[in-house]
Enzyme design. Structure first.
Site, PDB file in Angstrom:
ATOM      1  N   PRO A  16       0.854  -1.193   0.000  1.00 36.40           N
ATOM      2  CA  PRO A  16       0.000   0.000   0.000  1.00 36.40           C
ATOM      3  C   PRO A  16       0.886   1.238   0.000  1.00 36.40           C
ATOM      4  O   PRO A  16       1.712   1.417   0.890  1.00 36.40           O
ATOM      5  CB  PRO A  16      -0.770  -0.128   1.323  1.00 36.40           C
ATOM      6  N   MET A  17       0.744   2.077  -1.010  1.00 35.19           N
ATOM      7  CA  MET A  17       1.585   3.273  -1.125  1.00 35.19           C
ATOM      8  C   MET A  17       0.702   4.495  -1.303  1.00 35.19           C
ATOM      9  O   MET A  17      -0.113   4.559  -2.234  1.00 35.19           O
ATOM     10  CB  MET A  17       2.566   3.128  -2.288  1.00 35.19           C
ATOM     11  N   CYS A 102       3.954   3.771   9.302  1.00 38.78           N
ATOM     12  CA  CYS A 102       4.125   5.001   8.530  1.00 38.78           C
ATOM     13  C   CYS A 102       4.925   6.022   9.322  1.00 38.78           C
ATOM     14  O   CYS A 102       4.654   6.286  10.498  1.00 38.78           O
ATOM     15  CB  CYS A 102       2.773   5.575   8.145  1.00 38.78           C
ATOM     16  N   LYS A 146       0.852  -3.978   9.594  1.00 36.46           N
ATOM     17  CA  LYS A 146       2.094  -3.667   8.888  1.00 36.46           C
ATOM     18  C   LYS A 146       2.904  -2.726   9.770  1.00 36.46           C
ATOM     19  O   LYS A 146       2.407  -1.690  10.212  1.00 36.46           O
ATOM     20  CB  LYS A 146       1.827  -3.011   7.533  1.00 36.46           C
ATOM     21  N   ASP A 212      12.949  -3.295  -0.327  1.00 39.07           N
ATOM     22  CA  ASP A 212      13.996  -3.458  -1.357  1.00 39.07           C
ATOM     23  C   ASP A 212      13.907  -4.741  -2.171  1.00 39.07           C
ATOM     24  O   ASP A 212      14.871  -5.081  -2.859  1.00 39.07           O
ATOM     25  CB  ASP A 212      15.398  -3.360  -0.742  1.00 39.07           C
ATOM     26  N   GLY A 234       6.983  -2.937  -3.389  1.00 39.54           N
ATOM     27  CA  GLY A 234       6.431  -1.597  -3.492  1.00 39.54           C
ATOM     28  C   GLY A 234       7.015  -0.824  -4.646  1.00 39.54           C
ATOM     29  O   GLY A 234       6.487  -0.829  -5.761  1.00 39.54           O
ATOM     30  N   ARG A 235       8.143  -0.190  -4.405  1.00 40.62           N
ATOM     31  CA  ARG A 235       8.737   0.677  -5.427  1.00 40.62           C
ATOM     32  C   ARG A 235       9.132  -0.068  -6.697  1.00 40.62           C
ATOM     33  O   ARG A 235       9.273   0.534  -7.755  1.00 40.62           O
ATOM     34  CB  ARG A 235       9.948   1.413  -4.839  1.00 40.62           C
TER      35      ARG A 235
END
Length: 248
Positions: A16-17, A102, A146, A212, A234-235
């Protein structure tokens, strides 16, 4: 049996971003390479429990093709978290995830996100509030969390057993502390430590590693090395909507 128990091992999830994984983005990913499980962007439970709810409802839109899909919420107020969780359960989500990692300052000022690591009793109340909200909706969907490996330092030995005692279905571990943000390489040896703690405690909580992971191949290697049940990417999705189509 909840959906977590039906996933392959290792399974792969899209992280989730904020301002990225909205409904439109997830539809594109679903079309070109669907992960095993998807999350919404994190959504304020306080907002969902306020008169401004209708604006935030847009963040909870999803399509059937995205299932299983988990709604991620954040709040430091149990009553508001309960109300928001009831709403998410009624909307048909497959699970609810609580953001306790977060590092955004505005979120932390509310006592939510990574600030929960510094206040375990508040975290416990929030987890119970989510369960209560789901029950009030007449549903029986799983709750997950998370988080990070610590706040200013690694706190695995105290923080992780505490969370695992709360009877949650899955625990995603971002392999950095809050202080480190994403400015240092993720340390997957900590994910392995979390798995070992889970096994020693003999609980059924699934452990998801995050940080990563470059692609599916790399994720499989990390899962093998750490023993975790799932990998969250994610990224790595940026510029590559086919990321999850790389399954062998």
């Amino acid at each position: 049996m909840n959906f977590w128990e039906k996933l392959p091992k290792p399974f792969f999830a899209l992280a989730p971003m904020a301002d990225v994984t909205d409904a439109a983005f997830r539809r594109i990913i679903t079309k070109y390479g669907k992960p095993d499980v998807m999350w919404t962007e994190f959504v304020s439970a306080d907002g969902l429990a306020s008169p401004g709810r209708e604006v935030l409802i847009n963040d909870l839109k999803y399509t059937e093709e995205e299932r299983p899909i988990v709604a991620q919420l954040f709040s430091a107020h149990p009553l508001k978290m309960r109300e928001a969780s009831k709403l998410c359960a009624e909307l048909g989500f497959d699970g609810i995830d609580i953001n306790m990692g977060c590092s955004d300052r505005s979120i932390e000022k509310q006592g939510a996100g990574a600030a929960m690591i510094k206040n375990p009793e508040s975290a416990k109340e929030i987890i119970q509030a989510v369960k209560d909200g789901i029950k009030e909706a007449g549903k029986n969907i799983p709750v997950s969390v998370k988080t990070r490996v610590g706040y200013n330092k690694v706190q695995i030995d105290e923080w992780i057993p505490f969370l695992l005692e709360q009877d949650i279905a899955a625990l995603t571990i971002h392999a950095r502390t809050r202080k480190e943000m994403s400015n240092v390489p993720a340390r997957w040896e900590h994910v392995k430590e979390v798995v070992e703690i889970r096994n020693k405690m003999k609980v059924k909580t699934l452990i998801i590693g995050n940080g990563d992971a470059l692609n599916i191949e790399h994720g499989n290697v990390l899962a093998e090395e750490t023993g975790c049940d799932g990998i969250m990417l994610g990224r790595a999705i940026f510029g590559n909507p086919w990321l999850f189509a790389e399954f062998p």
